[in-house]
Design a protein around this motif. Structure first.
Motif, PDB file in Angstrom:
ATOM      1  N   HIS A  59       0.835  -1.207   0.000  1.00  0.00           N
ATOM      2  CA  HIS A  59       0.000   0.000   0.000  1.00  0.00           C
ATOM      3  C   HIS A  59       0.868   1.256   0.000  1.00  0.00           C
ATOM      4  O   HIS A  59       0.634   2.196  -0.777  1.00  0.00           O
ATOM      5  N   ARG A  60       1.876   1.261   0.860  1.00  0.00           N
ATOM      6  CA  ARG A  60       2.748   2.427   0.928  1.00  0.00           C
ATOM      7  C   ARG A  60       3.604   2.551  -0.322  1.00  0.00           C
ATOM      8  O   ARG A  60       3.851   3.663  -0.806  1.00  0.00           O
ATOM      9  N   LEU A  61       4.065   1.435  -0.858  1.00  0.00           N
ATOM     10  CA  LEU A  61       4.876   1.479  -2.078  1.00  0.00           C
ATOM     11  C   LEU A  61       4.075   2.032  -3.245  1.00  0.00           C
ATOM     12  O   LEU A  61       4.577   2.871  -4.006  1.00  0.00           O
ATOM     13  N   ARG A  62       2.845   1.584  -3.386  1.00  0.00           N
ATOM     14  CA  ARG A  62       2.015   2.109  -4.475  1.00  0.00           C
ATOM     15  C   ARG A  62       1.801   3.616  -4.318  1.00  0.00           C
ATOM     16  O   ARG A  62       1.907   4.368  -5.302  1.00  0.00           O
ATOM     17  N   PHE A  63       1.543   4.062  -3.107  1.00  0.00           N
ATOM     18  CA  PHE A  63       1.333   5.481  -2.859  1.00  0.00           C
ATOM     19  C   PHE A  63       2.597   6.281  -3.173  1.00  0.00           C
ATOM     20  O   PHE A  63       2.540   7.382  -3.735  1.00  0.00           O
ATOM     21  N   LEU A  64       3.753   5.738  -2.821  1.00  0.00           N
ATOM     22  CA  LEU A  64       5.021   6.396  -3.124  1.00  0.00           C
ATOM     23  C   LEU A  64       5.242   6.489  -4.625  1.00  0.00           C
ATOM     24  O   LEU A  64       5.631   7.556  -5.141  1.00  0.00           O
ATOM     25  N   LEU A  65       5.022   5.403  -5.338  1.00  0.00           N
ATOM     26  CA  LEU A  65       5.209   5.419  -6.788  1.00  0.00           C
ATOM     27  C   LEU A  65       4.288   6.443  -7.445  1.00  0.00           C
ATOM     28  O   LEU A  65       4.700   7.172  -8.365  1.00  0.00           O
ATOM     29  N   GLU A  66       3.057   6.520  -6.975  1.00  0.00           N
ATOM     30  CA  GLU A  66       2.121   7.516  -7.506  1.00  0.00           C
ATOM     31  C   GLU A  66       2.610   8.929  -7.221  1.00  0.00           C
ATOM     32  O   GLU A  66       2.483   9.830  -8.058  1.00  0.00           O
ATOM     33  N   SER A  67       3.188   9.127  -6.038  1.00  0.00           N
ATOM     34  CA  SER A  67       3.662  10.457  -5.650  1.00  0.00           C
ATOM     35  C   SER A  67       4.873  10.880  -6.480  1.00  0.00           C
ATOM     36  O   SER A  67       4.988  12.045  -6.889  1.00  0.00           O
ATOM     37  N   VAL A  68       5.770   9.950  -6.742  1.00  0.00           N
ATOM     38  CA  VAL A  68       6.940  10.239  -7.571  1.00  0.00           C
ATOM     39  C   VAL A  68       6.507  10.563  -9.000  1.00  0.00           C
ATOM     40  O   VAL A  68       6.982  11.534  -9.606  1.00  0.00           O
ATOM     41  N   LYS A  69       5.593   9.771  -9.523  1.00  0.00           N
ATOM     42  CA  LYS A  69       5.093  10.018 -10.883  1.00  0.00           C
ATOM     43  C   LYS A  69       4.410  11.374 -10.979  1.00  0.00           C
ATOM     44  O   LYS A  69       4.612  12.132 -11.940  1.00  0.00           O
ATOM     45  N   ASP A  70       3.620  11.712  -9.982  1.00  0.00           N
ATOM     46  CA  ASP A  70       2.904  12.992  -9.987  1.00  0.00           C
ATOM     47  C   ASP A  70       3.874  14.162  -9.937  1.00  0.00           C
ATOM     48  O   ASP A  70       3.692  15.167 -10.640  1.00  0.00           O
ATOM     49  N   LEU A  71       4.910  14.055  -9.098  1.00  0.00           N
ATOM     50  CA  LEU A  71       5.878  15.141  -9.017  1.00  0.00           C
ATOM     51  C   LEU A  71       6.614  15.316 -10.337  1.00  0.00           C
ATOM     52  O   LEU A  71       6.870  16.445 -10.763  1.00  0.00           O
ATOM     53  N   ARG A  72       6.948  14.214 -10.983  1.00  0.00           N
ATOM     54  CA  ARG A  72       7.603  14.336 -12.292  1.00  0.00           C
ATOM     55  C   ARG A  72       6.708  15.093 -13.270  1.00  0.00           C
ATOM     56  O   ARG A  72       7.171  15.979 -13.991  1.00  0.00           O
ATOM     57  N   GLU A  73       5.426  14.770 -13.287  1.00  0.00           N
ATOM     58  CA  GLU A  73       4.507  15.446 -14.215  1.00  0.00           C
ATOM     59  C   GLU A  73       4.384  16.928 -13.873  1.00  0.00           C
ATOM     60  O   GLU A  73       4.333  17.778 -14.766  1.00  0.00           O
ATOM     61  N   THR A  74       4.356  17.249 -12.587  1.00  0.00           N
ATOM     62  CA  THR A  74       4.274  18.650 -12.167  1.00  0.00           C
ATOM     63  C   THR A  74       5.523  19.423 -12.576  1.00  0.00           C
ATOM     64  O   THR A  74       5.441  20.543 -13.096  1.00  0.00           O
ATOM     65  N   LEU A  75       6.678  18.830 -12.346  1.00  0.00           N
ATOM     66  CA  LEU A  75       7.928  19.506 -12.694  1.00  0.00           C
ATOM     67  C   LEU A  75       8.082  19.682 -14.201  1.00  0.00           C
ATOM     68  O   LEU A  75       8.661  20.675 -14.665  1.00  0.00           O
ATOM     69  N   LYS A  76       7.561  18.743 -14.966  1.00  0.00           N
ATOM     70  CA  LYS A  76       7.628  18.880 -16.422  1.00  0.00           C
ATOM     71  C   LYS A  76       6.822  20.092 -16.890  1.00  0.00           C
ATOM     72  O   LYS A  76       7.216  20.788 -17.833  1.00  0.00           O
ATOM     73  N   LYS A  77       5.717  20.353 -16.230  1.00  0.00           N
ATOM     74  CA  LYS A  77       4.922  21.528 -16.572  1.00  0.00           C
ATOM     75  C   LYS A  77       5.665  22.819 -16.256  1.00  0.00           C
ATOM     76  O   LYS A  77       5.330  23.881 -16.781  1.00  0.00           O
TER      77      LYS A  77
END
Length: 459
Positions: A59-77
C-alpha cells in the motif's frame, strides 16, 4: 547571479512537492542547472530492525510510486523533470558528480532519525571529497526548528500540552515560499530515468477494497485537491472536531496524513489555508483542532531530535524495564485480526486490506497489543511501518511509545477497554470483518472471554 553558478542537485526524500519547497527554491536562485532527484534506496525495502518484517509494504509502495510520478509530471509543466534512480542516495549523488563534472551544490531537507541522518552523513562525506557545497534546510514541520522557544532541543518538554502552550503563546509559523512558475533546466545530457514498478520490488499491486476509508492516490496534485474539497467545497473542516473519531468513510477526518508523510503537501500551506478559511468563513474548535493535530506531528518529530535512537529502544524514553513478551503466535493473532476481540480484529483486517486505519482504531489496537497481550511494542510499530500508507517514522514510533506507557504520556498505565470502545465508536457493532459489511454471526461473548482468559497464548 553569476553565469558560473553551476549545477545544483536537489535530493528529494520526504518532500515530494513543488509548492513551498525550500530545496527547489534555493537551487532556483543559486544555480544555472537544477537537478531534482529522487532515489529508491534499496535499504527501504529490506527487513525491519528488530523482527525482520518487510519494511515497505504494497500500500505504501504504491502510494510512493504515484507520488513520484505525480511530481515528475508537475515539474515537467514547469520546464524541468524529476530524475529517478535506484540506489543509495550517497552513491547516486557521487556518480552524478563524477558524470557531470559541473555540480557545485547538493541540497536537501534535513531529517530527524538515525537512518536518514546516516544518509546525510554519507552525502557530506561525498561532497567534501569532491569539493561540492552542501546546503541543507529544515522543512518538515509546521513550526521551524530554529523558532522553538526551547533551545537547545534538550529543553523540549516531555509533555505535549506544555509544548503546545509554549508554541501557541510564543512562536510564529513562517510563511510559505513563493515558487517560480518555471524551473531551471537539467544539466545537458542527463537522462531522467524510468520510474520503477511494483514488480521491480517483488511486490504485487494491492487489490483495491471498495470499503477503504482512504481511496486516494499519492502525489501533490491529489493532496491539494483533497484540501480544496475538505475545506472549500464541502466545509467539512468546520465540523472536524465532532467527526474525527469516526471509523467509516472518507470524510470523518482530513486524511492529510499520507500526503504529509511524503511531503506532498506542506504543513505551512495547510496552516495558511486554515487561516484563510477562518477569515472568510468561520473559526471554531474544529478549525483549531486541525492545527492541534499538526502540532502533535511536530512534537513527535522534535521528540525524535531530542532523544535520538532512544525512540526505538525497548525501554523507551522513560527507561522502564517492562517484561515484554515476544510470543510470535500471539503476534500473528493480533496482526491477522484473529484475537477474538471484534473491535481489534475489525481494525487489523482493515489495515491489512487497505493500508489505512482510523486514529481511534490505532489507539485501541496498540493498547491491546501492549497492555492486554503484553507484547513487545516494537512488534506493533514494525507491523505498522510495513502496512500503513501514511507511515511516518517519528509519528509512528512516538505514538507507539505513548501507547506502551514509555513515551510522552503523563498518565501512567493508560489502557483502553476494547468492549466499551467498540460499542462507543463502531456503528457496525465491532464486527471482526473490515467495516462497512458485517461478517458471519459471531458469539457475542467471545471477545470478553478472550479478554479475561488466562490462556492468551492460544488463538
Amino acid at each position: 547571479m553569476s553565469g558560473t553558478a553551476g549545477t545544483a542537485i536537489c535530493l528529494l526524500r520526504c518532500d515530494l512537492r513543488a509548492h513551498d519547497n525550500q530545496v527547489l527554491h534555493w537551487a532556483q536562485h543559486n544555480a544555472d542547472f537544477v537537478i531534482p532527484l529522487y532515489c529508491f534506496d534499496p535499504r527501504h525495502y529490506l527487513g525491519t530492525h528488530c523482527y525482520s518484517l518487510p519494511k515497505t509494504g504494497p500500500h505504501r509502495l504504491r502510494f510512493l510510486l504515484e507520488s513520484v510520478k505525480d511530481l515528475r509530471e508537475t515539474l515537467k509543466k514547469k520546464g524541468s523533470t524529476l530524475v529517478v534512480r535506484k540506489g543509495k542516495p550517497e552513491d547516486v549523488v557521487c556518480d552524478l558528480i563524477a558524470q557531470l563534472g559541473s555540480v557545485t551544490a547538493v541540497v536537501f531537507h534535513e531529517e530527524a532519525t538515525q537512518e536518514e541522518l546516516d544518509v546525510e552523513k554519507g552525502l557530506c562525506q561525498v561532497c567534501r571529497q569532491h569539493g561540492v557545497k552542501i546546503q541543507t534546510f529544515w522543512g518538515s514541520t509546521l513550526y521551524h526548528r530554529d523558532d522553538l522557544p526551547f533551545r537547545p532541543i534538550d529543553r523540549l518538554p516531555d509533555v505535549y500540552t506544555h509544548f503546545r502552550k509554549a508554541l501557541e503563546s510564543g512562536a510564529k509559523v513562517r510563511p510559505t515560499l513563493r515558487m517560480a512558475d518555471q524551473l531551471k533546466p537539467l544539466a545537458p545530457g542527463l537522462e531522467e530515468g524510468s520510474i520503477p514498478t511494483m514488480e521491480d520490488f517483488g511486490q504485487k499491486d494491492p487489490v483495491a477494497d471498495p470499503r477503504t476509508a482512504f481511496p486516494c492516490s499519492g502525489g501533490e496534485t491529489q493532496a491539494l485537491m483533497r484540501l480544496q474539497y475538505y475545506f472549500w467545497d464541502t466545509n467539512l473542516v468546520a465540523s472536524y472536531k465532532e467527526t474525527r473519531n469516526g471509523l467509516v468513510g472518507m470524510d470523518y477526518s482530513t486524511k492529510f496524513a499520507p500526503w504529509l508523510a511524503l511531503g506532498c503537501i506542506s504543513p505551512r500551506y495547510i496552516y495558511e489555508q486554515i487561516q484563510k478559511y477562518e477569515r472568510e468563513r468561520t473559526a471554531n474548535q474544529s478549525t483549531y483542532w486541525v492545527l492541534f493535530e499538526l502540532l502533535w506531528r511536530d512534537y513527535f518529530r522534535f521528540v525524535a531530535l531530542k532523544y535520538g535512537r532512544r525512540i526505538f529502544s525497548l525501554r523507551g524514553l522513560q527507561s522502564k524495564d517492562i517484561p515484554w513478551k515476544k510470543d510470535l503466535q500471539l503476534f500473528s493473532c493480533w496482526k491477522e485480526g484473529k484475537t477474538g476481540v471484534p473491535f481489534v480484529d475489525a481494525n487489523m483486517r482493515e489495515l491489512s486490506a487497505t493500508g489505512f486505519m482510523s486514529n481511534r482504531g490505532r489507539q485501541n489496537v496498540a493498547s491491546f497489543l501492549t497492555k492486554d497481550l503484553g507484547l513487545d511494542w516494537r512488534m506493533g510499530a514494525e507491523w505498522f511501518e510495513y502496512l500503513l500508507v501514511d507511515y511516518d517514522v517519528c509519528s509512528n514510533y512516538g505514538n507507539w511509545l505513548y501507547s506502551a506507557g514509555i513515551g510522552n504520556d503523563p498518565r501512567d498505565n493508560r489502557k483502553f477497554n476494547m468492549i466499551k470502545q467498540g460499542l462507543d465508536y463502531d456503528g457496525n457493532g465491532g464486527s471482526p470483518h473490515p467495516r462497512g459489511r458485517r461478517g458471519p454471526a459471531q458469539r457475542k461473548d467471545r471477545g470478553i472471554d478472550f479478554y479475561f482468559s488466562r490462556k492468551k497464548d492460544a488463538c
